[in-house]
Design a protein around this motif. Structure first.
Motif, PDB file in Angstrom:
ATOM      1  N   ILE A  96       1.801   4.094  -6.526  1.00 24.23           N
ATOM      2  CA  ILE A  96       0.491   4.409  -5.939  1.00 24.23           C
ATOM      3  C   ILE A  96       0.065   5.835  -6.273  1.00 24.23           C
ATOM      4  CG2 ILE A  96       0.703   2.734  -4.068  1.00 24.23           C
ATOM      5  CD1 ILE A  96       1.538   5.070  -2.249  1.00 24.23           C
ATOM      6  N   SER A  98      -2.927   4.327   2.328  1.00 25.54           N
ATOM      7  CA  SER A  98      -1.526   4.641   2.012  1.00 25.54           C
ATOM      8  C   SER A  98      -1.058   5.910   2.703  1.00 25.54           C
ATOM      9  CB  SER A  98      -1.349   4.773   0.496  1.00 25.54           C
ATOM     10  OG  SER A  98      -1.943   5.961   0.014  1.00 25.54           O
ATOM     11  N   THR A 123       4.893   5.134   3.652  1.00 25.80           N
ATOM     12  CA  THR A 123       4.610   5.858   2.406  1.00 25.80           C
ATOM     13  C   THR A 123       5.505   7.088   2.287  1.00 25.80           C
ATOM     14  OG1 THR A 123       2.309   5.124   2.403  1.00 25.80           O
ATOM     15  CG2 THR A 123       2.827   7.084   1.092  1.00 25.80           C
ATOM     16  N   GLY A 160       3.672   1.826  -1.759  1.00 29.46           N
ATOM     17  CA  GLY A 160       4.407   2.091  -2.996  1.00 29.46           C
ATOM     18  C   GLY A 160       5.815   1.555  -3.025  1.00 29.46           C
ATOM     19  N   SER A 188      -3.651   6.037  -6.894  1.00 26.86           N
ATOM     20  CA  SER A 188      -4.570   5.345  -5.975  1.00 26.86           C
ATOM     21  C   SER A 188      -5.684   6.301  -5.560  1.00 26.86           C
ATOM     22  CB  SER A 188      -3.823   4.838  -4.742  1.00 26.86           C
ATOM     23  OG  SER A 188      -2.883   3.868  -5.100  1.00 26.86           O
ATOM     24  N   LEU A 223       0.801  -1.231   0.000  1.00 29.21           N
ATOM     25  CA  LEU A 223       0.000   0.000   0.000  1.00 29.21           C
ATOM     26  C   LEU A 223       0.835   1.283   0.000  1.00 29.21           C
ATOM     27  CD1 LEU A 223      -2.771  -1.040   2.548  1.00 29.21           C
ATOM     28  CD2 LEU A 223      -3.062  -0.706   0.094  1.00 29.21           C
TER      29      LEU A 223
END
Length: 269
Positions: free
Chosen positions: A198, A209, A215, A193, A201, A191
């Protein structure tokens, strides 16, 4: 007189952090199996999962997927290994070692911070393993970019330890702690990346995320390793300053809440 007492208290806290860190490093050195796992995990994560993605799904991305994945997996391994090593705190709880520490006149934050720094040893082994796997896959980072990642690695390990502490303070079983940390590590890998972009997303995936500290750690790492390149806008989502502030705030919040929960659980035994 007052200044002397303040200095004495400061050095006592520093000694506490160093003693707990040295204990965890010694335990790691006495457990070759844990060091072997730290080396074998990059082969599974990057060699198998990343290798398949690179060969089958990297076409048309507009940037070098190998470098993108290597930076993401380095941060992912730092996060995963640091968090897993933090579960030893639950084992210490079972053997009453934590209670012996808590009766001493030192700050609870110093105890937790020493554990986080001690857990960095295994994370450094995993980082080396990831770089070795990258070499075998033909993926390398220029030396200046690698140095930037090494400079950032302590910040990533502390952020991971604080995130793990948020849950470990509420758990009494080593088995449950290991399972929970493993699940969270896998969720973060997909989630945040680490291997899959992402940038586009939306909905619940975007929300999840954005609340995961990894992240911002991965995005900061990609920002410093891609600074000044034509791929910067394709692989970096946020301003590096925003990433740094997000990491600092989340780490501080997780560390304070986790330490409070940990100290409270020991007090209520």
């Amino acid at each position: 007189m007052v200044s002397g007492r303040k200095h004495s208290k400061f050095f006592r806290e520093v000694n506490t952090v160093i003693a707990i860190m040295a204990r965890d490093i010694t335990l790691s050195l006495k457990s070759p199996s844990s060091l072997f796992v730290s080396l074998i995990m990059p082969i599974i994560m990057m060699g198998m999962i990343g290798g398949n993605l690179m060969e089958n799904m990297s076409g048309g991305l507009g940037f070098d997927f190998g470098g993108f994945m290597l930076v993401g997996m380095i941060i992912n391994m730092l996060f995963m290994t640091s968090a897993m090593n933090m579960t030893s705190l639950v084992e210490d709880h079972g053997t009453d070692f934590t209670q012996e520490m808590l009766v001493s006149p030192v700050s609870r934050v110093s105890i937790v911070f020493g554990k986080i720094l001690g857990s960095m040893f295994g994370a450094v082994i995993a980082l080396a393993g990831t770089l070795i796997v990258g070499l075998f896959m033909g993926i390398m980072l220029p030396l200046p970019q690698l140095m930037w990642l090494l400079l950032l690695s302590p910040l990533m390990c502390v952020a991971s330890g604080a995130f793990a502490m948020l849950f470990i303070g509420l758990i009494k079983s080593t088995k449950v702690a290991n399972m929970l940390v493993s699940v969270l590590a896998m969720c973060q890998m997909f989630l945040s990346g680490a291997v899959i972009p992402i940038n586009n997303s939306s909905g619940i995936l975007m929300v999840l995320s954005r609340i995961m500290p990894m992240t911002y750690c991965i995005d900061l790492a990609r920002a410093v390793t891609n600074w000044g390149t034509s791929e910067y806008n394709s692989v970096v989502m946020f301003n590096p300053f925003v990433n740094f502030i997000a990491i600092a705030v989340l780490t501080m919040v997780f560390l304070l809440i986790g330490t409070w929960c940990f100290a409270k659980s020991e007090k209520n035994r």
